[in-house]
Design an enzyme around this catalytic site. Structure first.
Site, PDB file in Angstrom:
ATOM      1  N   HIS A 222      -4.059 -34.964   7.888  1.00 37.16           N
ATOM      2  CA  HIS A 222      -5.413 -34.507   7.581  1.00 37.16           C
ATOM      3  C   HIS A 222      -5.540 -33.033   7.991  1.00 37.16           C
ATOM      4  O   HIS A 222      -5.362 -32.713   9.171  1.00 37.16           O
ATOM      5  CB  HIS A 222      -6.448 -35.285   8.392  1.00 37.16           C
ATOM      6  CG  HIS A 222      -6.648 -36.704   7.970  1.00 37.16           C
ATOM      7  ND1 HIS A 222      -5.660 -37.648   7.992  1.00 37.16           N
ATOM      8  CD2 HIS A 222      -7.769 -37.337   7.521  1.00 37.16           C
ATOM      9  CE1 HIS A 222      -6.150 -38.808   7.575  1.00 37.16           C
ATOM     10  NE2 HIS A 222      -7.423 -38.651   7.282  1.00 37.16           N
ATOM     11  N   HIS A 254      -7.250 -33.776   2.218  1.00 37.76           N
ATOM     12  CA  HIS A 254      -8.599 -33.168   2.252  1.00 37.76           C
ATOM     13  C   HIS A 254      -8.584 -31.663   1.985  1.00 37.76           C
ATOM     14  O   HIS A 254      -9.101 -31.220   0.973  1.00 37.76           O
ATOM     15  CB  HIS A 254      -9.341 -33.482   3.560  1.00 37.76           C
ATOM     16  CG  HIS A 254      -9.505 -34.941   3.807  1.00 37.76           C
ATOM     17  ND1 HIS A 254     -10.008 -35.784   2.851  1.00 37.76           N
ATOM     18  CD2 HIS A 254      -9.204 -35.721   4.878  1.00 37.76           C
ATOM     19  CE1 HIS A 254     -10.035 -37.024   3.322  1.00 37.76           C
ATOM     20  NE2 HIS A 254      -9.538 -37.010   4.548  1.00 37.76           N
TER      21      HIS A 254
HETATM   22 ZN   LIG Z   1      -8.787 -39.875   6.021  1.00 38.11          ZN
END
Ligand SMILES: [Zn+2]
Length: 425
Positions: A222, A254
């Site tokens: 992430h 992300h």
């Molecule tokens: Zn996640």
């Protein structure tokens, strides 16, 4: 002439832009033809509607799923999101949960995803050497094995408190546990935010790559820090990837910073993503409306999609439905009139088609399963029969998933898992 197990008659295949018959035998797509001559034990009339490959959900957290359930309103949802509250909430929640309870929730989440047409999942799983240890990995590994005839699952253990030695050790143990003898493929190294969460970019990246290279597994991390901080982290992630010979083995999830950076920095990062074959994953619940999705795809960056959290202490939403994710992304990515080029591009047929790619082919590339994925002869018969004629209408109308097939077996009908395939209690 022997009969096939199943034939899907008059199925629209987007890749061929054609209506065909699809014959399935021994779990595999045996024949695709304008009109398959042989008969089958079961013939399904598709009536010219779309048949697609099972969805690839490239980013879930099935260990946390349904943490917000259990009373009239979603739990832990009485004020707007505050990141400082999430970590204590996570520790408190998992301290009270047993492996059996986490397994049961993970199985319910898997059932929900499969009924919605997902046949491949990559899930992140929390490990914590100070509190709940490896219990989540134990639970998700068990759920993966119990649900093996419904879905293929890749497990990504993510350790808090990296880069400490204890956290490296538990991450190592988690990967070993999740890559046990029965598992079809090894787990990956996960983690979060070298800067924002761990406050030491270099030591965090080094710790991740130490664990990954020692066990010869990939990474999916992430990267949620915004602006130039996130951009710098991605720069360094690229450099670590190259230095370790990890091309095509790293996914950055992300990457909110991509929606904040000036063009010259963004363009450099895109060059780096293609150089090191780094995959990017975005998730509808948190995709920023200015995420340069179109630019990434047009630059041949692998950009896949995940549904992320399901009704837990991070997001109260979540139906594990990739098609729903695509619709929400289409609405979110409308753009602003001032960005004339992209304005409402994600409403166009081409834009909707790109969203479809993100929940199918792009996902397969991110998970490294592209050699066995898709509606082609010889591939596993992981298929979804829709009641709409194209990906565009499937997204707009949120098509009924008439049939979901995994390895040639019909496991769900009309959005419901068949009782004989139920894995939860
Ligand atoms: Zn996640």
């Amino acid at each position: 002439m022997s009969t096939y197990d199943i034939i899907l008659r008059n199925a629209y295949l987007m890749a061929r832009d054609q209506v065909v018959d699809i014959a399935i035998d021994d779990g595999v797509i045996a024949e695709i033809d304008d009109a398959v001559e042989r008969t089958a034990d079961r013939e399904i009339q598709v009536g010219g509607d779309l048949v697609g490959p099972g969805f690839v959900d490239s980013h879930m957290h099935i260990d946390k799923s349904f943490a917000a359930c259990g009373r009239r309103h979603p739990k832990g949802n009485d004020s707007a999101f505050d990141f400082r509250e999430i970590m204590p909430r996570e520790e408190e929640y998992f301290a009270e949960m047993t492996v059996d309870e986490i397994t049961e929730n993970a199985l319910k989440d898997i059932e929900m995803a499969v009924a919605a047409g997902t046949t491949y999942i990559r899930t992140h799983v929390a490990v914590n050497h100070e509190t709940f240890g490896l219990q989540n990995v134990e639970a998700v590994t068990r759920a993966r094995d119990v649900a093996a005839n419904l879905v293929d699952i890749q497990i990504v253990p993510a350790a808090r408190h990296i880069p400490s030695e204890e956290s490296k050790q538990i991450l190592h143990d988690a990967i070993e546990l999740a890559s046990g003898s029965e598992s079809p493929e090894p787990a990956l190294v996960g983690g979060s935010d070298p800067a924002g969460a761990n406050k030491d970019i270099e030591r965090t990246l080094k710790a991740w790559f130490d664990v990954a290279t020692k066990q010869d597994v990939g990474l999916d991390v992430h990267i949620q820090d915004g602006g130039t901080l996130g951009g710098y982290t991605l720069d360094r992630l690229h450099e670590y990837t190259e230095a370790n010979g990890y091309e095509d083995r790293v996914t950055a999830s992300h990457c909110y910073c991509l929606s904040h950076l000036p063009n010259h920095h963004l363009d450099r990062l895109i060059d780096q993503f293609t150089e090191s074959d780094m995959n990017i994953v975005t998730c509808y619940q948190s995709t920023r409306p200015t995420m340069p999705v179109r630019k990434l795809l047009e630059s041949n960056v692998t950009l896949a999609h995940g549904t992320d959290n399901d009704r837990d202490f991070v997001f109260p939403h979540g139906n594990a439905d990739s098609l729903e994710g695509a619709l929400i992304e289409s609405n979110k990515l409308h753009g602003d009139r001032t960005f004339v080029e992209d304005y409402r591009w994600f409403d166009s047929n081409e834009g909707l088609d790109q969203l479809w790619e993100m929940i199918t082919e792009q996902g397969a590339r991110a998970l490294g399963i592209e050699d066995r994925y898709g509606v082609s002869e010889g591939n596993p018969a992981d298929l979804v029969v829709f009641d709409e004629p194209s990906p565009q209408w499937a997204i707009i109308a949120q098509a009924t998933r008439r049939f979901v097939l995994k390895n040639g077996a019909v496991v769900a009908e009309d959005g419901e898992l068949l009782p004989e395939y139920s894995v939860s209690e």
